[in-house]
Design a protein around this motif. Structure first.
Motif, short mmCIF file in Angstrom:
data_model
loop_
_atom_site.label_atom_id
_atom_site.label_comp_id
_atom_site.label_asym_id
_atom_site.label_seq_id
_atom_site.Cartn_x
_atom_site.Cartn_y
_atom_site.Cartn_z
N TYR A 102 4.33 -4.43 -5.16
CA TYR A 102 4.91 -3.18 -5.71
C TYR A 102 6.20 -2.69 -4.90
CZ TYR A 102 0.33 -3.01 -8.17
OH TYR A 102 -0.65 -3.33 -8.97
N CYS A 103 7.08 -2.15 -5.64
CA CYS A 103 8.12 -1.55 -4.86
C CYS A 103 7.96 0.27 -5.14
CB CYS A 103 9.51 -2.07 -5.16
SG CYS A 103 10.12 -1.44 -6.74
N GLY A 104 8.35 0.96 -3.99
CA GLY A 104 7.99 2.42 -4.39
C GLY A 104 9.03 3.14 -3.64
N THR A 105 9.24 4.47 -4.00
CA THR A 105 10.38 5.14 -3.25
C THR A 105 9.76 6.46 -2.68
OG1 THR A 105 11.01 6.45 -5.10
CG2 THR A 105 12.18 4.51 -4.45
N SER A 106 10.17 6.82 -1.31
CA SER A 106 9.76 7.90 -0.55
C SER A 106 11.04 8.58 0.08
CB SER A 106 8.85 7.39 0.42
OG SER A 106 8.44 8.41 1.34
N ARG A 107 10.84 10.01 0.24
CA ARG A 107 11.76 10.76 1.06
C ARG A 107 11.58 10.84 2.44
NH1 ARG A 107 14.79 13.85 -2.90
NH2 ARG A 107 13.86 13.77 -5.23
N ASP A 163 3.07 4.33 4.80
CA ASP A 163 1.76 4.98 4.04
C ASP A 163 2.25 5.11 2.83
OD1 ASP A 163 -0.09 7.55 5.11
OD2 ASP A 163 -0.26 6.59 3.49
N PRO A 164 1.39 4.41 1.87
CA PRO A 164 1.76 4.36 0.27
C PRO A 164 1.57 5.84 -0.17
CG PRO A 164 -0.37 3.29 0.95
CD PRO A 164 0.44 3.36 2.16
N ARG A 165 0.72 6.85 0.49
CA ARG A 165 0.45 8.17 -0.01
C ARG A 165 1.82 8.96 -0.03
NH1 ARG A 165 -4.16 9.79 4.16
NH2 ARG A 165 -2.35 8.99 5.66
N PHE A 166 2.68 8.64 0.86
CA PHE A 166 3.92 9.36 0.65
C PHE A 166 4.85 8.82 -0.14
CE2 PHE A 166 3.09 12.13 4.05
CZ PHE A 166 1.88 11.67 4.88
N TYR A 167 4.58 8.00 -1.03
CA TYR A 167 5.59 7.39 -2.09
C TYR A 167 5.41 8.19 -3.33
CZ TYR A 167 7.36 3.90 0.93
OH TYR A 167 7.81 2.98 2.08
N ASP A 168 6.50 8.38 -3.94
CA ASP A 168 6.45 9.23 -5.19
C ASP A 168 6.51 8.58 -6.50
OD1 ASP A 168 8.76 10.97 -3.20
OD2 ASP A 168 6.80 11.62 -3.89
N TYR A 169 7.33 7.38 -6.49
CA TYR A 169 7.32 6.49 -7.78
C TYR A 169 7.18 5.20 -7.30
CZ TYR A 169 10.15 10.68 -9.24
OH TYR A 169 10.63 11.88 -9.50
N TRP A 170 6.51 4.31 -8.19
CA TRP A 170 6.14 3.07 -8.28
C TRP A 170 6.62 2.25 -9.36
CZ3 TRP A 170 4.14 1.21 -3.65
CH2 TRP A 170 3.54 2.18 -2.78
N GLY A 171 6.85 0.85 -9.13
CA GLY A 171 7.06 0.06 -10.28
C GLY A 171 5.76 -0.52 -10.77
N GLN A 172 5.58 -1.34 -11.77
CA GLN A 172 4.35 -1.97 -12.41
C GLN A 172 3.82 -3.16 -11.76
OE1 GLN A 172 7.46 -2.95 -13.41
NE2 GLN A 172 7.20 -4.78 -13.54
#
Length: 122
Positions: free
Chosen positions: A93-98, A105-114
């Motif tokens: 998975y890719c995700g974005t965080s600020r 830490d995946p808990r700090f990511y706001d958006y995720w792909g499928q």
């Protein structure tokens, strides 16, 4: 509306290479931290690599084999995976965080792909 789309997964043999891509609509990757994570059946989502604000980092388990990069013109983040091992098998998975300091830490990511499936046979 933000949408992340991963691609490039597949079934390969141990020692092979794959390049995953993560494209985005609704946000610009260069303004965020983008991370690659993976999740195998029955396991938690695991950090693989991240890029953002001039910094790249990767997990010890993939150091020297996987490389994360970003093409700002295409607004796409890549994960080049070399010398693949059966234990790399997972959904990626890719995700974005600020938050750069919490990029692992995946808990700090706001958006995720499928997600995209990577299967490495021995």
């Amino acid at each position: 509306q933000v949408q992340l789309v991963e691609s490039g997964g597949g079934l390969v043999q141990a020692g092979d290479s794959l390049r995953l891509s993560c494209s985005a609509s609704g946000l610009i990757f260069s303004s965020f931290v983008t991370g690659w994570f993976r999740q195998a059946p029955g396991k938690e989502r695991e950090f693989v690599a991240a890029i953002g604000f001039g910094i790249t980092s990767s997990a010890d388990s993939v150091e020297g084999r996987f490389t994360i990069s970003r093409d700002n013109a295409k607004n796409t983040v890549y994960l080049q995976m070399n010398s693949l091992k059966p234990e790399d098998t997972a959904v990626y998975y890719c995700g974005t965080s600020r938050i750069l300091t919490e990029s692992r830490d995946p808990r700090f990511y706001d958006y995720w792909g499928q997600g995209t499936q990577v299967t490495v046979s021995s």
